[in-house]
Design a protein around this motif. Structure first.
Motif, PDB file in Angstrom:
ATOM      1  N   PRO A 222      28.945  45.090  42.330  1.00 36.20           N
ATOM      2  CA  PRO A 222      29.618  44.324  43.396  1.00 36.20           C
ATOM      3  C   PRO A 222      30.836  43.593  42.855  1.00 36.20           C
ATOM      4  N   LEU A 223      31.702  43.190  43.759  1.00 36.90           N
ATOM      5  CA  LEU A 223      32.896  42.442  43.369  1.00 36.90           C
ATOM      6  C   LEU A 223      32.498  41.093  42.781  1.00 36.90           C
ATOM      7  N   THR A 226      34.718  36.784  44.214  1.00 39.88           N
ATOM      8  CA  THR A 226      35.507  37.124  45.400  1.00 39.88           C
ATOM      9  C   THR A 226      36.165  35.892  46.021  1.00 39.88           C
ATOM     10  N   TYR A 229      39.292  34.906  43.904  1.00 41.83           N
ATOM     11  CA  TYR A 229      40.453  35.779  44.072  1.00 41.83           C
ATOM     12  C   TYR A 229      40.963  35.790  45.514  1.00 41.83           C
ATOM     13  N   GLU A 236      40.196  42.702  49.424  1.00 40.01           N
ATOM     14  CA  GLU A 236      39.063  43.330  48.755  1.00 40.01           C
ATOM     15  C   GLU A 236      39.497  44.600  48.025  1.00 40.01           C
ATOM     16  N   ASP A 237      40.450  45.321  48.606  1.00 36.17           N
ATOM     17  CA  ASP A 237      40.925  46.540  47.954  1.00 36.17           C
ATOM     18  C   ASP A 237      41.602  46.231  46.625  1.00 36.17           C
ATOM     19  N   MET A 239      41.128  43.531  44.859  1.00 35.41           N
ATOM     20  CA  MET A 239      40.092  43.032  43.955  1.00 35.41           C
ATOM     21  C   MET A 239      39.330  44.187  43.306  1.00 35.41           C
ATOM     22  N   ARG A 240      38.979  45.178  44.127  1.00 38.84           N
ATOM     23  CA  ARG A 240      38.237  46.321  43.608  1.00 38.84           C
ATOM     24  C   ARG A 240      39.076  47.086  42.588  1.00 38.84           C
ATOM     25  N   SER A 242      41.512  45.905  40.702  1.00 31.90           N
ATOM     26  CA  SER A 242      41.612  45.085  39.493  1.00 31.90           C
ATOM     27  C   SER A 242      40.320  45.144  38.686  1.00 31.90           C
ATOM     28  N   GLN A 243      39.171  45.096  39.374  1.00 31.29           N
ATOM     29  CA  GLN A 243      37.893  45.136  38.671  1.00 31.29           C
ATOM     30  C   GLN A 243      37.645  46.507  38.049  1.00 31.29           C
ATOM     31  N   THR A 244      38.092  47.569  38.709  1.00 30.81           N
ATOM     32  CA  THR A 244      37.945  48.911  38.151  1.00 30.81           C
ATOM     33  C   THR A 244      38.766  49.066  36.875  1.00 30.81           C
TER      34      THR A 244
END
Length: 320
Positions: A222-223, A226, A229, A236-237, A239-240, A242-244
């Motif tokens: 999960p993110l 959240t 950020y 959310e896109d 964030m996803r 950046s996390q990837t």
């Protein structure tokens, strides 16, 4: 924060760090200052000493200069705002900087400034039972593997990103954990107990798998953070994404930075095997000379005994 950095942070689609940041976003940082002072003290202590030039370069450039660039440059400036930059910072402070510091033989260099009496006392403390426990490979490996998990999946990282003092302490702890790991594994300095480099090589291969597990969990999980950020304006896109990218930093980049360490271990293993072969050859020569003397003294009578008793490795194993 720089004006262009604020625009980057609040953009819901862009997670990029502007190239101009490497020219403009430099700042004072206590860790960077400490790294500069440490490099100066090291070079002063190492003058005319036995430490090879390449090890001095490793300490001052890979260790201290890299620490200054990370601490005072855009990486630390942007780390609280972009997950992938935070992951890059963690990876560099945990792997690159400590490897450079440990490879520079700092214990040998700074120990040379001590008087003979204090040096002997320091060596006795280094070989104490507590030091042997702390110097065990399992302790260093545990610190290296567990620290990123605890940092990322607890409130520690979020609190550090919001509190500059805690963030400074966190970055120092990352370097410290990495140094304990590489100091006990490189074994360029005096250590509480020396372990075979073959064991270190095997442990390193297993640890590369553990880095992959962390990267996969961050990538597919999960993110994280959240609310933090979202308050900066990220969707959310973004964030996803950046996390990837951060997962790749924690997994692939950690393995990439581990390649020089593998090379160091393989060279150390080669030297260890060469030194063992020298000892075996010397023992065989001494045994052959003693056998020749016995045969001359006994009129050429053959020596008795089991075949493996003449092999120095097996004889020592079976206490013969």
């Amino acid at each position: 924060m720089p004006e262009h950095a604020q625009r980057t942070y609040r953009s819901p689609v862009s997670i990029a760090v502007p190239a101009s940041a490497w020219l403009h976003d430099w700042h004072f940082d206590a860790l960077g200052v400490a790294a500069v002072l440490l490099a100066a003290a090291y070079l002063w202590a190492a003058r005319g000493g036995p430490v090879p030039f390449v090890r001095r370069v490793a300490f001052t450039v890979v260790g201290c200069a890299a620490a200054v660039a990370i601490a005072c440059g855009p990486i630390t400036e942007y780390a609280p705002h972009l997950f992938w930059v935070r992951a890059l910072q963690i990876t560099l402070l945990l792997y690159v900087v400590p490897l450079g510091l440990a490879s520079g033989m700092p214990v040998t260099v700074f120990g040379g400034l001590l008087s003979p009496a204090r040096r002997s006392a320091a060596l006795r403390a280094l070989r104490s039972p507590l030091a042997r426990v702390l110097g065990h490979p399992a302790v260093g490996s545990g610190l290296l593997l567990v620290t990123p998990w605890v940092l990322l999946f607890s409130g520690w990282n979020l609190a550090a990103m919001r509190n500059p003092a805690l963030d400074l302490l966190t970055r120092c702890l990352l370097v410290g954990a990495g140094f304990v790991y590489f100091y006990t594994r490189v074994q360029a300095d005096p250590v509480p107990r020396r372990y075979p480099q073959g064991l270190s090589l095997l442990i390193t291969l297993v640890e590369s798998l553990a880095d992959g597990v962390l990267g996969i969990v961050v990538w597919l999980g999960p993110l994280l953070y959240t609310a933090h950020y979202a308050a900066l304006g990220f969707s959310e896109d973004s964030m996803r994404l950046s996390q990837t990218v951060g997962a790749g930093m924690l997994w692939l980049l950690a393995d990439l930075f581990g390649l020089p360490f593998l090379v160091i271990l393989m060279f150390a293993l080669r030297r260890e095997d060469a030194a063992r072969q020298v000892r075996v050859d010397a023992a065989e020569d001494a045994r052959d000379a003693a056998r020749a003397d016995d045969e001359q003294a006994g009129g050429g009578a053959p020596s008795n005994g089991l075949w493996w008793e003449s092999d120095p490795e097996l004889a020592s194993r079976y206490h013969r």
